[in-house]
Each structure stands twice: as structure tokens, then as C-alpha cells.
Design an enzyme around this catalytic site. Structure first.
Site, PDB file in Angstrom:
ATOM      1  N   ASP A 129       0.833  -1.293  -0.203  1.00 34.90           N
ATOM      2  CA  ASP A 129      -0.117  -0.051   0.287  1.00 34.90           C
ATOM      3  C   ASP A 129       0.808   1.385  -0.071  1.00 34.90           C
ATOM      4  OD1 ASP A 129      -2.047  -0.982   0.133  1.00 34.90           O
ATOM      5  OD2 ASP A 129      -2.927  -1.748   2.276  1.00 34.90           O
ATOM      6  N   ASP A 148      -7.228  -1.480  -4.557  1.00 36.86           N
ATOM      7  CA  ASP A 148      -7.177  -0.950  -3.768  1.00 36.86           C
ATOM      8  C   ASP A 148      -8.640  -0.087  -4.577  1.00 36.86           C
ATOM      9  OD1 ASP A 148      -6.443  -2.703  -2.281  1.00 36.86           O
ATOM     10  OD2 ASP A 148      -5.763  -1.193  -1.194  1.00 36.86           O
TER      11      ASP A 148
END
Length: 182
Positions: A129, A148
Site C-alpha cells: 500500500d 484497492d
């Protein structure tokens, strides 16, 4: 209009779905490779006047680091989602649903690639991330990645399509009910 015209217009949107999913996977994988190669873990790079920070975190849980001990389960769910979407694609005539499912499939596969190939091991790997909005280190919003974002956008679009009554075949559910009643 001849009889062949409606049939040609009713081609399944499988190619659109798969092309979009492939594009999402490609962008996600390349972005994560660049982040891992250029940003040290925990480093925060301020961009857009502080609106967006680039960082590098590893998420071994689900979205927003939820349920970190269930990585294998989330990996298996991603595989199941991919199989269901691919099977569904053969009867998909709606452009909106093709885009929706292409985004979700691409995002699921992008994160699944991390879970398969990154440490600590097969189906347990940490997802990279790297996007933090409004502040560094998830101060205001959880850190996320392009996969995401694709999943979230696909989910929102899917909810809008469902609320509008648009079916996978491109018809509206109220149209089906009217045809069934008539």
C-alpha cells in the site's frame, strides 16, 4: 433492419471486462514495483501540497488492515471472486457491469499477486500500500493502492447499477417485470 443487426449489437462484453482487468493489474503491479524500488518503508513523500503522500506499507490483512490473521482466507476469497466474475462474463451484455466487474477483477488479482509472491509466503504475502490522502501514515484515511481503488470504484459503480435496476444482460429489472406481467 435485418435480423443479424440485433444479434451483432448483443455481443457479450467479455473482452471489455478482461481488457479492463488486465489494465488494472498492469498499472497496479508496475506502480507497486516502482514504489518498492524507490520509497523506503516508512518514508513519506509529500505531493500535491499535502493532499497526497506516497509511502510504503505492507498490509497482511484485508482492506484497512482489518483481520490481519486471515490473509490466507482473503487470498482464497480473491480466487473465488475471480472465478465467479470470469464465469459470469460469458453472459454479460451490459457495458456498465463489464466495467464494474473488470475493475473488481483487476483489483482482486492485483492484490492476490502480492499475497502469492511477497513475504512472508504463498497466500500470506503483504500487499504493498502506498497512497495516503490528507496526511502521512494513514493519519486521516487508510493507506491504499491502485488495486484497492479499482475495487472501491467497481463496488460503487456496481451499487449504482443495482440501484438503477440494470441487469447483467443490459436490461432494467422494471422492464423485465413489465414484460413478465404483460
Amino acid at each position: 433492419m435485418d435480423a443479424a443487426t440485433p444479434v451483432a449489437a448483443r455481443r457479450p462484453k467479455t473482452r471489455l471486462l478482461l481488457a479492463l482487468a488486465a489494465g488494472v493489474v498492469l498499472l497496479d503491479v508496475v506502480s507497486k514495483l516502482v514504489v518498492v524500488a524507490t520509497i523506503d518503508p516508512g518514508e513519506d513523500i509529500r505531493t500535491l501540497g499535502g493532499l497526497l503522500y506516497l509511502t510504503q506499507l505492507r498490509n497482511v490483512g484485508a482492506a484497512f488492515s482489518f483481520a490481519e490473521g486471515a490473509t490466507v482466507l482473503f487470498s482464497l476469497v480473491a480466487v473465488a471472486v475471480a472465478v465467479v466474475i470470469i464465469r459470469t462474463s460469458r453472459r454479460l451484455y451490459s457495458t456498465g457491469w463489464a466495467i464494474t466487474l473488470g475493475l473488481v477483477l483487476g483489483g482482486a488479482l492485483g492484490n492476490l499477486i502480492d499475497r502469492i509472491f511477497r513475504d512472508p509466503g504463498f497466500l500470506r504475502g503483504g500487499v504493498v500500500d502506498f497512497l495516503s490522502v490528507f496526511g502521512p501514515d494513514a493519519r486521516y484515511f487508510p493507506v491504499f493502492n491502485l488495486a484497492d481503488s479499482a475495487i472501491t470504484c467497481g463496488g460503487i459503480l456496481g451499487a449504482v447499477l443495482a440501484l438503477r435496476g440494470i441487469e447483467f444482460d443490459g436490461t432494467r429489472s422494471k422492464d423485465k417485470h413489465a414484460a413478465d406481467a404483460g
